[in-house]
Design a protein around this motif. Structure first.
Motif, PDB file in Angstrom:
ATOM      1  N   UNK A 121       0.843  -0.868   0.156  1.00  0.00           N
ATOM      2  CA  UNK A 121       0.123   0.068  -0.047  1.00  0.00           C
ATOM      3  C   UNK A 121       0.593   1.559   0.047  1.00  0.00           C
ATOM      4  N   UNK A 122       1.889   1.455   0.898  1.00  0.00           N
ATOM      5  CA  UNK A 122       3.042   2.325   0.731  1.00  0.00           C
ATOM      6  C   UNK A 122       2.833   2.965  -0.985  1.00  0.00           C
ATOM      7  N   UNK A 123       3.756   1.093  -1.307  1.00  0.00           N
ATOM      8  CA  UNK A 123       3.761   1.823  -2.193  1.00  0.00           C
ATOM      9  C   UNK A 123       3.474   2.329  -3.280  1.00  0.00           C
ATOM     10  N   UNK A 124       2.240   1.262  -3.648  1.00  0.00           N
ATOM     11  CA  UNK A 124       1.143   2.130  -4.586  1.00  0.00           C
ATOM     12  C   UNK A 124       0.782   3.684  -4.255  1.00  0.00           C
ATOM     13  N   UNK A 160       3.787   5.956  -5.365  1.00  0.00           N
ATOM     14  CA  UNK A 160       3.979   6.198  -7.136  1.00  0.00           C
ATOM     15  C   UNK A 160       2.509   6.716  -7.437  1.00  0.00           C
ATOM     16  N   UNK A 161       1.473   7.184  -7.271  1.00  0.00           N
ATOM     17  CA  UNK A 161       0.334   7.626  -7.256  1.00  0.00           C
ATOM     18  C   UNK A 161       0.698   9.473  -6.643  1.00  0.00           C
ATOM     19  N   UNK A 162       1.635   9.614  -6.074  1.00  0.00           N
ATOM     20  CA  UNK A 162       1.804  10.635  -5.694  1.00  0.00           C
ATOM     21  C   UNK A 162       3.090  11.576  -6.776  1.00  0.00           C
ATOM     22  N   UNK A 163       2.750  12.918  -7.411  1.00  0.00           N
ATOM     23  CA  UNK A 163       3.532  13.839  -8.415  1.00  0.00           C
ATOM     24  C   UNK A 163       3.198  15.458  -7.298  1.00  0.00           C
TER      25      UNK A 163
END
Length: 125
Positions: free
Chosen positions: A95-98, A101-104
């Protein structure tokens, strides 16, 4: 003014002390107050006894329930195994990795420092 206040306070305190001593020396009112004091003590002891009874009951029920569980209870076995902790840790890392990746990051061009550009100054007239 300070002396008169002090003497008035002394007179008031001595009057209160005399009234208290007269009340404690009289025999009739003391019997009435002792009877009411006995009832108050009985009431307090009754309330403390009831509270103690219910408290001991809850403690015994809790101890009995824990004793009935036993070490071979499936719930205790579930807690004792570490396999679920590993799965939870893996799920948390995924969940942390996902989320990473969604962070911009959005850049505001107006707020970026531009050393070549100078801020216009007001001309004083």
């Amino acid at each position: 003014l300070v002396l008169s206040n002090n003497t008035a306070l002394n007179l008031l305190l001595s009057k209160l002390l005399q009234d208290y001593l007269e009340q404690s020396n009289s025999s009739a009112p003391s019997q009435v107050t002792s009877a009411s004091n006995n009832l108050e003590i009985i009431y307090v002891l009754l309330m403390v006894g009831l509270f103690g009874f219910f408290t001991v009951g809850v403690m015994v029920t809790n101890l009995r329930a824990r004793r009935l569980e036993g070490p071979r209870d499936p719930y205790n076995t579930y807690i004792a195994t570490d396999a679920w902790h590993k799965k939870d840790r893996e799920y948390f890392q995924a969940k942390l990795l996902e989320n990473y990746k969604l962070c911009c990051v959005l850049e505001n061009q107006g707020a970026v420092e531009q050393p070549a550009r100078k801020i216009p100054e007001e001309k004083s007239s």
